[in-house]
Design a protein around this motif. Sequence first.
Motif, PDB file in Angstrom:
ATOM      1  N   VAL A  53      11.317  17.891 -13.270  1.00  0.00           N
ATOM      2  CA  VAL A  53      10.665  19.147 -12.888  1.00  0.00           C
ATOM      3  C   VAL A  53      10.811  20.175 -14.012  1.00  0.00           C
ATOM      4  CG1 VAL A  53      10.730  21.083 -11.263  1.00  0.00           C
ATOM      5  CG2 VAL A  53      10.903  18.735 -10.417  1.00  0.00           C
ATOM      6  N   ALA A  54      11.997  20.278 -14.598  1.00  0.00           N
ATOM      7  CA  ALA A  54      12.213  21.231 -15.695  1.00  0.00           C
ATOM      8  C   ALA A  54      11.333  20.900 -16.898  1.00  0.00           C
ATOM      9  CB  ALA A  54      13.685  21.244 -16.094  1.00  0.00           C
ATOM     10  N   GLU A  96       0.823  -1.202   0.000  1.00  0.00           N
ATOM     11  CA  GLU A  96       0.000   0.000   0.000  1.00  0.00           C
ATOM     12  C   GLU A  96       0.863   1.260   0.000  1.00  0.00           C
ATOM     13  OE1 GLU A  96      -3.045  -0.168   2.978  1.00  0.00           O
ATOM     14  OE2 GLU A  96      -3.555  -2.225   2.458  1.00  0.00           O
ATOM     15  N   ILE A  97       1.784   1.315  -0.928  1.00  0.00           N
ATOM     16  CA  ILE A  97       2.668   2.464  -1.072  1.00  0.00           C
ATOM     17  C   ILE A  97       1.899   3.585  -1.758  1.00  0.00           C
ATOM     18  CG2 ILE A  97       4.754   3.320  -2.210  1.00  0.00           C
ATOM     19  CD1 ILE A  97       5.837   0.458  -2.005  1.00  0.00           C
ATOM     20  N   GLU A  98       1.985   4.757  -1.197  1.00  0.00           N
ATOM     21  CA  GLU A  98       1.339   5.924  -1.804  1.00  0.00           C
ATOM     22  C   GLU A  98       2.239   6.430  -2.925  1.00  0.00           C
ATOM     23  OE1 GLU A  98      -1.816   8.348  -2.253  1.00  0.00           O
ATOM     24  OE2 GLU A  98      -1.649   6.902  -0.635  1.00  0.00           O
ATOM     25  N   PRO A  99       1.777   6.345  -4.187  1.00  0.00           N
ATOM     26  CA  PRO A  99       2.621   6.791  -5.297  1.00  0.00           C
ATOM     27  C   PRO A  99       2.846   8.304  -5.278  1.00  0.00           C
ATOM     28  CG  PRO A  99       0.527   5.893  -6.105  1.00  0.00           C
ATOM     29  CD  PRO A  99       0.511   5.814  -4.617  1.00  0.00           C
ATOM     30  N   VAL A 100       3.951   8.713  -5.858  1.00  0.00           N
ATOM     31  CA  VAL A 100       4.314  10.122  -5.941  1.00  0.00           C
ATOM     32  C   VAL A 100       3.694  10.703  -7.210  1.00  0.00           C
ATOM     33  CG1 VAL A 100       6.249  11.721  -6.218  1.00  0.00           C
ATOM     34  CG2 VAL A 100       6.472   9.755  -4.705  1.00  0.00           C
ATOM     35  N   LEU A 149      12.697   8.678  -4.778  1.00  0.00           N
ATOM     36  CA  LEU A 149      12.304   7.431  -5.430  1.00  0.00           C
ATOM     37  C   LEU A 149      13.546   6.618  -5.745  1.00  0.00           C
ATOM     38  CD1 LEU A 149       9.674   8.770  -7.979  1.00  0.00           C
ATOM     39  CD2 LEU A 149       9.211   7.339  -5.988  1.00  0.00           C
ATOM     40  N   SER A 150      13.505   5.346  -5.448  1.00  0.00           N
ATOM     41  CA  SER A 150      14.624   4.469  -5.747  1.00  0.00           C
ATOM     42  C   SER A 150      14.814   4.391  -7.256  1.00  0.00           C
ATOM     43  CB  SER A 150      14.358   3.080  -5.181  1.00  0.00           C
ATOM     44  OG  SER A 150      15.416   2.218  -5.497  1.00  0.00           O
ATOM     45  N   GLY A 151      15.979   4.714  -7.732  1.00  0.00           N
ATOM     46  CA  GLY A 151      16.259   4.652  -9.162  1.00  0.00           C
ATOM     47  C   GLY A 151      16.219   5.998  -9.847  1.00  0.00           C
ATOM     48  N   VAL A 152      15.907   7.071  -9.116  1.00  0.00           N
ATOM     49  CA  VAL A 152      15.882   8.418  -9.701  1.00  0.00           C
ATOM     50  C   VAL A 152      17.020   9.228  -9.088  1.00  0.00           C
ATOM     51  CG1 VAL A 152      14.561  10.549  -9.981  1.00  0.00           C
ATOM     52  CG2 VAL A 152      13.393   8.341 -10.084  1.00  0.00           C
ATOM     53  N   SER A 153      17.937   9.653  -9.942  1.00  0.00           N
ATOM     54  CA  SER A 153      19.070  10.446  -9.464  1.00  0.00           C
ATOM     55  C   SER A 153      18.635  11.899  -9.270  1.00  0.00           C
ATOM     56  CB  SER A 153      20.220  10.387 -10.468  1.00  0.00           C
ATOM     57  OG  SER A 153      19.868  11.099 -11.645  1.00  0.00           O
ATOM     58  N   GLU A 154      19.486  12.669  -8.633  1.00  0.00           N
ATOM     59  CA  GLU A 154      19.209  14.089  -8.419  1.00  0.00           C
ATOM     60  C   GLU A 154      19.060  14.815  -9.755  1.00  0.00           C
ATOM     61  OE1 GLU A 154      21.300  17.941  -6.276  1.00  0.00           O
ATOM     62  OE2 GLU A 154      21.815  15.929  -5.589  1.00  0.00           O
ATOM     63  N   LYS A 155      19.927  14.493 -10.699  1.00  0.00           N
ATOM     64  CA  LYS A 155      19.870  15.132 -12.022  1.00  0.00           C
ATOM     65  C   LYS A 155      18.579  14.758 -12.746  1.00  0.00           C
ATOM     66  CE  LYS A 155      22.505  15.832 -16.233  1.00  0.00           C
ATOM     67  NZ  LYS A 155      23.731  15.585 -16.948  1.00  0.00           N
ATOM     68  N   GLN A 156      18.175  13.498 -12.671  1.00  0.00           N
ATOM     69  CA  GLN A 156      16.929  13.074 -13.311  1.00  0.00           C
ATOM     70  C   GLN A 156      15.731  13.785 -12.676  1.00  0.00           C
ATOM     71  OE1 GLN A 156      17.528   8.850 -12.624  1.00  0.00           O
ATOM     72  NE2 GLN A 156      17.605   8.469 -14.824  1.00  0.00           N
ATOM     73  N   GLU A 160      13.188  17.205  -4.851  1.00  0.00           N
ATOM     74  CA  GLU A 160      13.619  16.455  -3.678  1.00  0.00           C
ATOM     75  C   GLU A 160      12.749  15.209  -3.473  1.00  0.00           C
ATOM     76  OE1 GLU A 160      12.996  19.837  -3.521  1.00  0.00           O
ATOM     77  OE2 GLU A 160      15.097  20.408  -3.641  1.00  0.00           O
ATOM     78  N   GLU A 161      11.442  15.357  -3.658  1.00  0.00           N
ATOM     79  CA  GLU A 161      10.539  14.212  -3.505  1.00  0.00           C
ATOM     80  C   GLU A 161      10.801  13.164  -4.589  1.00  0.00           C
ATOM     81  OE1 GLU A 161       6.488  16.074  -1.611  1.00  0.00           O
ATOM     82  OE2 GLU A 161       7.018  16.680  -3.650  1.00  0.00           O
ATOM     83  N   LEU A 162      11.030  13.615  -5.807  1.00  0.00           N
ATOM     84  CA  LEU A 162      11.315  12.690  -6.905  1.00  0.00           C
ATOM     85  C   LEU A 162      12.635  11.967  -6.682  1.00  0.00           C
ATOM     86  CD1 LEU A 162      10.148  14.952  -9.844  1.00  0.00           C
ATOM     87  CD2 LEU A 162       9.046  12.836  -9.091  1.00  0.00           C
ATOM     88  N   ASN A 163      13.592  12.676  -6.136  1.00  0.00           N
ATOM     89  CA  ASN A 163      14.908  12.087  -5.872  1.00  0.00           C
ATOM     90  C   ASN A 163      14.845  10.993  -4.815  1.00  0.00           C
ATOM     91  OD1 ASN A 163      17.936  12.869  -4.300  1.00  0.00           O
ATOM     92  ND2 ASN A 163      17.832  12.011  -6.333  1.00  0.00           N
TER      93      ASN A 163
END
Length: 113
Positions: A77-78, A48-52, A65-72, A60-63
């Motif tokens: 967002v851009a 029951e994970i609440e998706p982003v 996520l496992s598998g999402v780098s800071e640059k990604q 910061e919230e996207l980062n």
Amino acid sequence: MKRFKNGKLIWIIGAVGLIAVIGVVLFSHLAYQAPPRGYTPQEIDAMEIEPVNINTASAEELNELSGVSEKQAQSIVAYREEHGAFTSAEEIMQVEGVGKKTYERIAPYITVS
């Protein structure tokens, strides 16, 4: 070189070799780390994970996520700021640096609504 009687040299070489083999086996056993365990879709549903929401999440919230780098995360967002809200989760693959493999890893954890 001093001569060993009764095969002592062979015993010494054998003992040193045995100690070396035991050391290698112990070291490799202690150094081994199990690969990270993946989850099945059923296990993910049970968590029951609440998706982003990728339309409202910060970099910061996207980062997180496992598998999402800071640059990604910054690229997501851009892209959203330039092109507007994502209409589907799959559209995230249009972001530079986010390919099919990344999408497949994060798909269970993202939403657009």
